[in-house]
Design a protein around this motif. Structure first.
Motif, PDB file in Angstrom:
ATOM      1  N   ALA A 130       0.890  -1.354  -0.064  1.00 20.59           N
ATOM      2  CA  ALA A 130       0.000   0.044  -0.099  1.00 20.59           C
ATOM      3  C   ALA A 130       0.947   1.349  -0.132  1.00 20.59           C
ATOM      4  CB  ALA A 130      -0.993  -0.150   1.158  1.00 20.59           C
ATOM      5  N   LEU A 131       2.000   1.201   0.952  1.00 19.20           N
ATOM      6  CA  LEU A 131       2.810   2.320   0.869  1.00 19.20           C
ATOM      7  C   LEU A 131       3.562   2.650  -0.471  1.00 19.20           C
ATOM      8  CD1 LEU A 131       4.201   1.942   4.483  1.00 19.20           C
ATOM      9  CD2 LEU A 131       2.889   3.922   3.824  1.00 19.20           C
ATOM     10  N   SER A 132       3.719   1.489  -1.041  1.00 16.99           N
ATOM     11  CA  SER A 132       4.818   1.713  -2.223  1.00 16.99           C
ATOM     12  C   SER A 132       3.751   2.202  -3.466  1.00 16.99           C
ATOM     13  CB  SER A 132       5.294   0.266  -2.892  1.00 16.99           C
ATOM     14  OG  SER A 132       4.260  -0.515  -2.988  1.00 16.99           O
ATOM     15  N   ARG A 133       2.483   1.910  -3.243  1.00 23.77           N
ATOM     16  CA  ARG A 133       1.416   2.332  -4.477  1.00 23.77           C
ATOM     17  C   ARG A 133       1.180   4.084  -4.039  1.00 23.77           C
ATOM     18  NH1 ARG A 133      -2.180  -1.065  -7.143  1.00 23.77           N
ATOM     19  NH2 ARG A 133      -2.868   0.888  -8.089  1.00 23.77           N
ATOM     20  N   LEU A 134       1.095   4.074  -2.655  1.00 24.82           N
ATOM     21  CA  LEU A 134       0.804   5.708  -2.308  1.00 24.82           C
ATOM     22  C   LEU A 134       1.953   6.456  -2.823  1.00 24.82           C
ATOM     23  CD1 LEU A 134      -0.948   4.657   0.928  1.00 24.82           C
ATOM     24  CD2 LEU A 134      -2.080   6.103  -1.108  1.00 24.82           C
ATOM     25  N   GLU A 135       3.364   5.944  -2.593  1.00 25.83           N
ATOM     26  CA  GLU A 135       4.682   6.592  -2.904  1.00 25.83           C
ATOM     27  C   GLU A 135       4.588   6.886  -4.343  1.00 25.83           C
ATOM     28  OE1 GLU A 135       8.163   6.161   0.056  1.00 25.83           O
ATOM     29  OE2 GLU A 135       7.350   4.302  -0.401  1.00 25.83           O
ATOM     30  N   ASP A 136       4.427   5.986  -5.204  1.00 29.42           N
ATOM     31  CA  ASP A 136       4.374   6.060  -6.743  1.00 29.42           C
ATOM     32  C   ASP A 136       3.586   7.266  -7.163  1.00 29.42           C
ATOM     33  OD1 ASP A 136       6.274   4.066  -6.782  1.00 29.42           O
ATOM     34  OD2 ASP A 136       4.746   2.418  -7.339  1.00 29.42           O
ATOM     35  N   ALA A 137       2.200   7.335  -6.207  1.00 30.65           N
ATOM     36  CA  ALA A 137       1.457   8.239  -6.690  1.00 30.65           C
ATOM     37  C   ALA A 137       1.709   9.667  -6.097  1.00 30.65           C
ATOM     38  CB  ALA A 137      -0.201   8.016  -6.376  1.00 30.65           C
ATOM     39  N   ASP A 138       2.729   9.770  -5.542  1.00 28.71           N
ATOM     40  CA  ASP A 138       3.366  11.059  -4.693  1.00 28.71           C
ATOM     41  C   ASP A 138       2.097  11.440  -3.713  1.00 28.71           C
ATOM     42  OD1 ASP A 138       5.641  11.238  -5.822  1.00 28.71           O
ATOM     43  OD2 ASP A 138       4.841  12.247  -7.679  1.00 28.71           O
ATOM     44  N   ALA A 139       1.484  10.485  -2.981  1.00 27.12           N
ATOM     45  CA  ALA A 139       0.237  10.686  -1.997  1.00 27.12           C
ATOM     46  C   ALA A 139       1.054  10.584  -0.824  1.00 27.12           C
ATOM     47  CB  ALA A 139      -0.841   9.689  -2.000  1.00 27.12           C
ATOM     48  N   VAL A 140       2.266   9.962  -0.509  1.00 27.20           N
ATOM     49  CA  VAL A 140       2.827   9.867   0.873  1.00 27.20           C
ATOM     50  C   VAL A 140       4.233  10.277   0.706  1.00 27.20           C
ATOM     51  CG1 VAL A 140       3.797   8.123   2.523  1.00 27.20           C
ATOM     52  CG2 VAL A 140       1.155   8.097   1.447  1.00 27.20           C
ATOM     53  N   ASP A 141       4.877  10.882   1.747  1.00 29.92           N
ATOM     54  CA  ASP A 141       6.153  11.470   1.852  1.00 29.92           C
ATOM     55  C   ASP A 141       6.742  10.446   2.814  1.00 29.92           C
ATOM     56  OD1 ASP A 141       6.386  13.532   0.024  1.00 29.92           O
ATOM     57  OD2 ASP A 141       5.751  14.901   1.527  1.00 29.92           O
ATOM     58  N   SER A 142       8.016  10.021   2.648  1.00 28.30           N
ATOM     59  CA  SER A 142       8.741   9.052   3.664  1.00 28.30           C
ATOM     60  C   SER A 142      10.079   9.827   3.989  1.00 28.30           C
ATOM     61  CB  SER A 142       8.816   7.582   3.129  1.00 28.30           C
ATOM     62  OG  SER A 142       9.688   7.732   1.993  1.00 28.30           O
ATOM     63  N   ARG A 143      10.470   9.636   5.189  1.00 31.00           N
ATOM     64  CA  ARG A 143      11.882   9.959   5.670  1.00 31.00           C
ATOM     65  C   ARG A 143      12.526   9.056   6.685  1.00 31.00           C
ATOM     66  NH1 ARG A 143      11.068  12.679  10.481  1.00 31.00           N
ATOM     67  NH2 ARG A 143       8.872  13.362  10.938  1.00 31.00           N
ATOM     68  N   PHE A 144      13.597   8.996   6.897  1.00 30.86           N
ATOM     69  CA  PHE A 144      13.971   8.284   8.137  1.00 30.86           C
ATOM     70  C   PHE A 144      13.868   8.967   9.129  1.00 30.86           C
ATOM     71  CE2 PHE A 144      16.983   6.992   4.294  1.00 30.86           C
ATOM     72  CZ  PHE A 144      16.690   5.516   4.387  1.00 30.86           C
ATOM     73  N   SER A 145      13.805   7.860  10.172  1.00 29.53           N
ATOM     74  CA  SER A 145      13.556   8.484  11.657  1.00 29.53           C
ATOM     75  C   SER A 145      14.750   8.731  12.145  1.00 29.53           C
ATOM     76  CB  SER A 145      13.085   7.126  12.314  1.00 29.53           C
ATOM     77  OG  SER A 145      13.044   7.513  13.767  1.00 29.53           O
ATOM     78  N   PHE A 146      14.989   9.906  13.011  1.00 24.82           N
ATOM     79  CA  PHE A 146      16.104  10.515  13.638  1.00 24.82           C
ATOM     80  C   PHE A 146      16.269   9.378  14.606  1.00 24.82           C
ATOM     81  CE2 PHE A 146      14.811  14.568  11.602  1.00 24.82           C
ATOM     82  CZ  PHE A 146      15.853  14.771  10.868  1.00 24.82           C
ATOM     83  N   SER A 147      15.267   9.012  15.484  1.00 21.16           N
ATOM     84  CA  SER A 147      15.708   8.301  16.762  1.00 21.16           C
ATOM     85  C   SER A 147      16.063   6.696  16.469  1.00 21.16           C
ATOM     86  CB  SER A 147      14.362   8.112  17.531  1.00 21.16           C
ATOM     87  OG  SER A 147      13.389   7.601  16.690  1.00 21.16           O
ATOM     88  N   ASP A 148      15.606   6.304  15.030  1.00 23.15           N
ATOM     89  CA  ASP A 148      16.009   5.000  14.640  1.00 23.15           C
ATOM     90  C   ASP A 148      16.161   4.934  13.202  1.00 23.15           C
ATOM     91  OD1 ASP A 148      16.346   2.459  14.117  1.00 23.15           O
ATOM     92  OD2 ASP A 148      14.843   1.725  15.499  1.00 23.15           O
ATOM     93  N   ALA A 149      17.248   4.918  12.713  1.00 26.90           N
ATOM     94  CA  ALA A 149      17.563   5.044  11.241  1.00 26.90           C
ATOM     95  C   ALA A 149      17.222   3.991  10.524  1.00 26.90           C
ATOM     96  CB  ALA A 149      19.048   5.409  10.941  1.00 26.90           C
TER      97      ALA A 149
END
Length: 87
Positions: A59-78
């Protein structure tokens, strides 16, 4: 035309959910959970949606492909990524 589309057309705005309208139900559920919660990890999404982790990843990969979700690394746990709804 659906009621939502009619209201959006009448107001002169676009429907923010349009990028995910034709996606699988799992992607819609993940998007809706992210709409209620600012930022979540994949494991938090799996716990909240009661979906298997593999389904959440898809689901997240589909949402990322559609630019509907942003993702970033967690600062507390990379090792973890944080997801935020982008629509």
């Amino acid at each position: 035309m659906s009621t939502t589309e009619a209201v959006a057309a009448e107001e002169g705005t676009s429907d923010r959910w349009e990028p995910i309208r034709e996606m699988p139900p799992s992607a819609k559920l993940v998007a809706k959970v992210l709409d209620y919660n600012d930022t979540m990890t994949q494991s938090q999404l799996a716990e909240e949606t009661l979906l298997p982790p593999r389904t959440v990843r898809y689901a997240l990969s589909r949402l990322e492909d559609a630019d509907a979700v942003d993702s970033r690394f967690s600062f507390s746990d990379a090792r973890k990524r944080l997801y935020t709804l982008n629509i």
